[in-house]
Design a protein around this motif. Sequence first.
Motif, PDB file in Angstrom:
ATOM      1  N   THR A   7      71.633  48.440  49.253  1.00 51.85           N
ATOM      2  CA  THR A   7      71.551  48.155  50.743  1.00 51.85           C
ATOM      3  C   THR A   7      72.259  47.543  51.411  1.00 51.85           C
ATOM      4  O   THR A   7      72.747  46.378  51.001  1.00 51.85           O
ATOM      5  CB  THR A   7      69.982  48.007  51.174  1.00 51.85           C
ATOM      6  N   ASP A   8      72.608  47.778  52.714  1.00 52.65           N
ATOM      7  CA  ASP A   8      73.452  46.694  53.463  1.00 52.65           C
ATOM      8  C   ASP A   8      72.780  45.476  53.728  1.00 52.65           C
ATOM      9  O   ASP A   8      73.140  44.598  54.598  1.00 52.65           O
ATOM     10  CB  ASP A   8      73.958  47.453  54.658  1.00 52.65           C
ATOM     11  N   ASP A   9      71.173  45.585  53.793  1.00 53.59           N
ATOM     12  CA  ASP A   9      70.651  44.613  54.526  1.00 53.59           C
ATOM     13  C   ASP A   9      69.866  43.473  53.376  1.00 53.59           C
ATOM     14  O   ASP A   9      68.668  42.954  53.442  1.00 53.59           O
ATOM     15  CB  ASP A   9      69.321  45.171  55.300  1.00 53.59           C
ATOM     16  N   LEU A  10      70.497  43.439  52.125  1.00 52.11           N
ATOM     17  CA  LEU A  10      70.290  42.473  50.951  1.00 52.11           C
ATOM     18  C   LEU A  10      70.126  41.213  51.582  1.00 52.11           C
ATOM     19  O   LEU A  10      69.197  40.477  51.547  1.00 52.11           O
ATOM     20  CB  LEU A  10      70.956  42.643  49.924  1.00 52.11           C
ATOM     21  N   ASP A  11      71.101  40.740  52.528  1.00 50.00           N
ATOM     22  CA  ASP A  11      71.207  39.342  52.888  1.00 50.00           C
ATOM     23  C   ASP A  11      69.679  39.075  53.828  1.00 50.00           C
ATOM     24  O   ASP A  11      68.957  38.079  53.686  1.00 50.00           O
ATOM     25  CB  ASP A  11      72.432  39.106  53.853  1.00 50.00           C
ATOM     26  N   ALA A  12      69.718  40.002  54.737  1.00 50.58           N
ATOM     27  CA  ALA A  12      68.526  40.014  55.604  1.00 50.58           C
ATOM     28  C   ALA A  12      67.247  40.068  54.736  1.00 50.58           C
ATOM     29  O   ALA A  12      66.305  39.140  55.078  1.00 50.58           O
ATOM     30  CB  ALA A  12      68.295  41.160  56.495  1.00 50.58           C
ATOM     31  N   ARG A  13      67.017  40.839  53.658  1.00 47.64           N
ATOM     32  CA  ARG A  13      65.863  40.780  52.979  1.00 47.64           C
ATOM     33  C   ARG A  13      65.574  39.215  52.191  1.00 47.64           C
ATOM     34  O   ARG A  13      64.175  38.695  52.206  1.00 47.64           O
ATOM     35  CB  ARG A  13      65.867  41.910  51.903  1.00 47.64           C
ATOM     36  N   LEU A  14      66.591  38.869  51.698  1.00 49.82           N
ATOM     37  CA  LEU A  14      66.495  37.378  51.174  1.00 49.82           C
ATOM     38  C   LEU A  14      66.282  36.373  52.082  1.00 49.82           C
ATOM     39  O   LEU A  14      65.435  35.337  52.001  1.00 49.82           O
ATOM     40  CB  LEU A  14      67.821  37.093  50.185  1.00 49.82           C
ATOM     41  N   GLU A  15      67.091  36.438  53.287  1.00 48.80           N
ATOM     42  CA  GLU A  15      66.863  35.560  54.172  1.00 48.80           C
ATOM     43  C   GLU A  15      65.326  35.327  54.908  1.00 48.80           C
ATOM     44  O   GLU A  15      65.021  34.063  55.286  1.00 48.80           O
ATOM     45  CB  GLU A  15      68.033  35.590  55.397  1.00 48.80           C
ATOM     46  N   GLN A  16      64.844  36.237  54.782  1.00 51.09           N
ATOM     47  CA  GLN A  16      63.314  36.244  55.564  1.00 51.09           C
ATOM     48  C   GLN A  16      62.546  35.512  54.435  1.00 51.09           C
ATOM     49  O   GLN A  16      61.379  35.080  55.068  1.00 51.09           O
ATOM     50  CB  GLN A  16      62.829  37.791  55.565  1.00 51.09           C
ATOM     51  N   TYR A  17      62.957  35.120  53.456  1.00 53.03           N
ATOM     52  CA  TYR A  17      61.989  34.318  52.814  1.00 53.03           C
ATOM     53  C   TYR A  17      62.469  32.641  52.585  1.00 53.03           C
ATOM     54  O   TYR A  17      61.872  31.772  51.963  1.00 53.03           O
ATOM     55  CB  TYR A  17      61.978  34.395  51.299  1.00 53.03           C
ATOM     56  N   ARG A  18      63.621  32.504  53.267  1.00 53.68           N
ATOM     57  CA  ARG A  18      64.193  31.218  53.147  1.00 53.68           C
ATOM     58  C   ARG A  18      63.413  29.847  53.745  1.00 53.68           C
ATOM     59  O   ARG A  18      63.263  28.948  53.112  1.00 53.68           O
ATOM     60  CB  ARG A  18      65.559  31.042  54.035  1.00 53.68           C
ATOM     61  N   ARG A  19      62.608  30.149  55.092  1.00 52.30           N
ATOM     62  CA  ARG A  19      61.743  29.130  55.131  1.00 52.30           C
ATOM     63  C   ARG A  19      60.940  28.841  54.279  1.00 52.30           C
ATOM     64  O   ARG A  19      60.449  27.670  54.104  1.00 52.30           O
ATOM     65  CB  ARG A  19      61.301  29.428  56.809  1.00 52.30           C
ATOM     66  N   GLU A  20      59.855  29.923  53.882  1.00 57.02           N
ATOM     67  CA  GLU A  20      58.694  29.488  53.126  1.00 57.02           C
ATOM     68  C   GLU A  20      59.409  29.080  51.744  1.00 57.02           C
ATOM     69  O   GLU A  20      58.569  28.045  51.049  1.00 57.02           O
ATOM     70  CB  GLU A  20      58.035  30.903  52.800  1.00 57.02           C
ATOM     71  N   ASP A  37      69.217  22.643  49.335  1.00 55.55           N
ATOM     72  CA  ASP A  37      70.274  22.965  48.132  1.00 55.55           C
ATOM     73  C   ASP A  37      69.492  24.004  47.123  1.00 55.55           C
ATOM     74  O   ASP A  37      70.520  24.749  46.795  1.00 55.55           O
ATOM     75  CB  ASP A  37      70.672  21.758  47.589  1.00 55.55           C
ATOM     76  N   ALA A  38      68.288  23.767  46.653  1.00 55.94           N
ATOM     77  CA  ALA A  38      67.408  24.352  45.881  1.00 55.94           C
ATOM     78  C   ALA A  38      67.410  25.551  46.411  1.00 55.94           C
ATOM     79  O   ALA A  38      67.587  26.771  45.642  1.00 55.94           O
ATOM     80  CB  ALA A  38      66.224  23.781  45.436  1.00 55.94           C
ATOM     81  N   VAL A  39      67.247  26.208  47.693  1.00 56.73           N
ATOM     82  CA  VAL A  39      66.914  27.395  48.102  1.00 56.73           C
ATOM     83  C   VAL A  39      68.319  28.342  47.975  1.00 56.73           C
ATOM     84  O   VAL A  39      68.394  29.303  47.698  1.00 56.73           O
ATOM     85  CB  VAL A  39      66.396  27.335  49.649  1.00 56.73           C
ATOM     86  N   GLN A  40      69.382  27.578  48.551  1.00 58.05           N
ATOM     87  CA  GLN A  40      70.513  27.988  48.506  1.00 58.05           C
ATOM     88  C   GLN A  40      71.014  28.636  47.090  1.00 58.05           C
ATOM     89  O   GLN A  40      71.746  29.690  46.919  1.00 58.05           O
ATOM     90  CB  GLN A  40      71.723  27.239  48.953  1.00 58.05           C
ATOM     91  N   ASP A  41      70.729  27.477  46.418  1.00 55.47           N
ATOM     92  CA  ASP A  41      70.937  27.868  44.703  1.00 55.47           C
ATOM     93  C   ASP A  41      70.074  29.178  44.447  1.00 55.47           C
ATOM     94  O   ASP A  41      70.669  30.228  43.551  1.00 55.47           O
ATOM     95  CB  ASP A  41      70.804  26.511  43.901  1.00 55.47           C
ATOM     96  N   THR A  42      68.689  29.046  44.817  1.00 51.46           N
ATOM     97  CA  THR A  42      68.114  30.425  44.648  1.00 51.46           C
ATOM     98  C   THR A  42      68.769  31.728  45.046  1.00 51.46           C
ATOM     99  O   THR A  42      68.536  32.679  44.342  1.00 51.46           O
ATOM    100  CB  THR A  42      66.651  30.164  45.221  1.00 51.46           C
ATOM    101  N   MET A  43      69.187  31.787  46.352  1.00 55.22           N
ATOM    102  CA  MET A  43      69.966  32.882  47.006  1.00 55.22           C
ATOM    103  C   MET A  43      70.860  33.493  46.113  1.00 55.22           C
ATOM    104  O   MET A  43      71.235  34.522  46.051  1.00 55.22           O
ATOM    105  CB  MET A  43      70.135  32.507  48.640  1.00 55.22           C
ATOM    106  N   VAL A  44      71.709  32.190  45.700  1.00 54.86           N
ATOM    107  CA  VAL A  44      73.056  32.584  44.986  1.00 54.86           C
ATOM    108  C   VAL A  44      72.429  33.168  43.882  1.00 54.86           C
ATOM    109  O   VAL A  44      73.317  34.136  43.243  1.00 54.86           O
ATOM    110  CB  VAL A  44      74.056  31.223  44.876  1.00 54.86           C
ATOM    111  N   ARG A  45      71.817  32.641  43.091  1.00 59.76           N
ATOM    112  CA  ARG A  45      71.284  33.171  41.803  1.00 59.76           C
ATOM    113  C   ARG A  45      70.746  34.631  41.742  1.00 59.76           C
ATOM    114  O   ARG A  45      71.012  35.656  40.971  1.00 59.76           O
ATOM    115  CB  ARG A  45      70.267  32.469  41.053  1.00 59.76           C
TER     116      ARG A  45
END
Length: 325
Positions: A7-20, A37-45
Motif C-alpha cells: 500500500t502507498d499509505d504505509l508511512d501514514a499507517r506507521l505515523e499514526q502510532y508515533r505519538r503513543e 530516537d527510539a521511535v525513529q529506530d522502531t519505524m526504520v526497523r
Amino acid sequence: MSDLATTDDLDARLEQYRRELTGYCYRMLGSAFEAEDAVQDTMVRAWRSIDSFEGRSSLRSWLYRIATNVCLDSLSAGNRRARPMDLTTATPVAQARLNERPEITWLEPVPDGRVLPSVADPAETAVARESIRLAFVAALQHLPPKQRAVLILREVLAWKAAEVAELLGTTVASVNSALQRARATLAEQTPTASDTANPLDEEQQQLLERYVTAFEGYDMKALTALLHEDATMSMPPYDLWLRGHDDIVGWMLGVGEVCRGSKLVPTVANGSPAFAHYHPDPEGGFSPWALIVLELSDGKIGEMSFFLDTKRWFPLFGLPDRLEA
C-alpha cells in the motif's frame, strides 16, 4: 511481501502510532530525545522488516514489540535517569554548592503534545497525564527494564496479561509475577501526590497567576505563601536541591538573586503546569534561563523543577529564543 507493504499509505499507517510510541519510550527511558530516537529506530526497523509482518498480531502490537526491544537494548548499559532528589539529600542553603553532573544522568522533561495521544475519555486522559509526571517517571527508573515494560503496558496502557506475554515472548504467569514485583518496588518509591491539572480549575489558574506575579516581582513573602512548607526546588544539571521555605527563599535572595526581574511564559510539561523562564539580558530584552515544571497539590506548589539546559529544552517546547523588552 505483505499486503500492508504494497500500500502507498504505509508511512501514514506507521505515523499514526508515533505519538503513543514516543510516550511509551519516554516512560521507559526517561529522556525525550532518547524516546524520539527510539521511535525513529522502531519505524526504520518496521520498514525494513515489513515483509516478515504476517498479520498474526495487529500492526500496533507489532510496533510495540519492536519499540520494546529498542528500549531494552538501550537500557542494557544499566544507566537510569534520575532527579536530584534521587541522588543526594536536601542541602541546607548555607552549605549549597553547584555540582554539575553529566547530561545522561538526568530525567528529562517532555512536552505533553509529543507523548499524549488525543483521546476523548477524560479518565484515560487523566491516567496518561499522571503517568508522565516527573515523579512517576522517576519512580519507573527504579524498576528493572522488563518489569518497567510490563508495568507500563499493563497499568498505563491497559494491555491484557496475555498480550504482554506474547509481546515479550514469555508466559502470563511470568508477566503477572513481574507486575507484582514492579508494583511492590513502585510502592516503596511513593511518588509525591499531585492534583489533576487538565484542565486547570479556577483555583489552580489563580494559583499560577499569583506565582507569576510573585516570581516576576521577586516578592519572596508572596512566593512563600504559595509553597507547601516542605516544598522542594531542584536545578538539573546540578545535583543540588533544596527543601522548605527558608532554604528556597535563602537561595533566591542569594545566588538566585540574578533571577530578579525575570519574565515567565506559560507552557505545559509532563502533564503539569510549566513556564519558560527568561532572564534579563544585559544587552536588552530577555534570554532563556530555565524551563520550570511545577507540581501542584492541595492548592499549593509542592515542587519547582528548574531545567537549566535551555538550548535543549526551548526548541523542543517550541519556545522563542528570546523576549524583547
